[in-house]
Write a protein that holds these residues in place. Structure first.
Motif: not given
Length: 136
Positions: A39-61
């Motif tokens: 994630x560009x906002x909180x630097x958390x790792x997310x699965x490749x199938x996600x569209x939004x961050x699991x921690x902060x909800x920012x877009x992962x486009x």
């Protein structure tokens, strides 16, 4: 006494949007694994199938993908002990453990000793190849 500059009214739409500060990964949270989206906002790792961050909800486009460290970093990396959950016992530890560098040192010394022991045979093989390949 110094004079203050006059205050100006804020114009609607004139203020630039300020991006929120990036937060680093929290100490209790695992760093992103290879292949996960960062994630560009909180630097958390997310699965490749996600569209939004699991921690902060920012877009992962346009989020970058975590890369796998090179082989030499993985080889020399120290193992991190994870904390145990409540009611979980730690595994029994061996008393003496061979360090990795000692194993590699023994292998290297064994290869050097084998090369030294068979140097006469190796030189004879090189000479026989030279005899067969050289012009009469």
């Amino acid at each position: 006494m110094p004079t203050r500059p006059p205050h100006r009214a804020v114009q609607p739409g004139g203020a630039e949007a300020v991006a929120p500060a990036r937060r680093s990964v929290e100490p209790g949270e695992d760093p992103p694994r290879p292949g996960e989206l960062i994630c560009g906002q909180c630097r958390a790792g997310n699965l490749p199938v996600r569209r939004y961050c699991r921690r902060c909800g920012a877009a992962l486009a346009d989020a970058p993908v975590a890369v796998r460290p090179p082989w030499w970093r993985r080889l020399l990396a120290r193992r991190v002990r994870r904390p145990h959950a409540a009611g979980e016992r730690p595994p029994r530890r061996r008393r003496w453990r061979t360090p990795r560098f000692a194993v590699w040192l023994v292998v290297l010394l064994a290869a050097a000793a084998a090369g030294y022991a068979f140097r006469a045979e190796a030189l004879g093989a090189v000479e026989s190849v030279r005899d067969r390949v050289s012009k009469p």
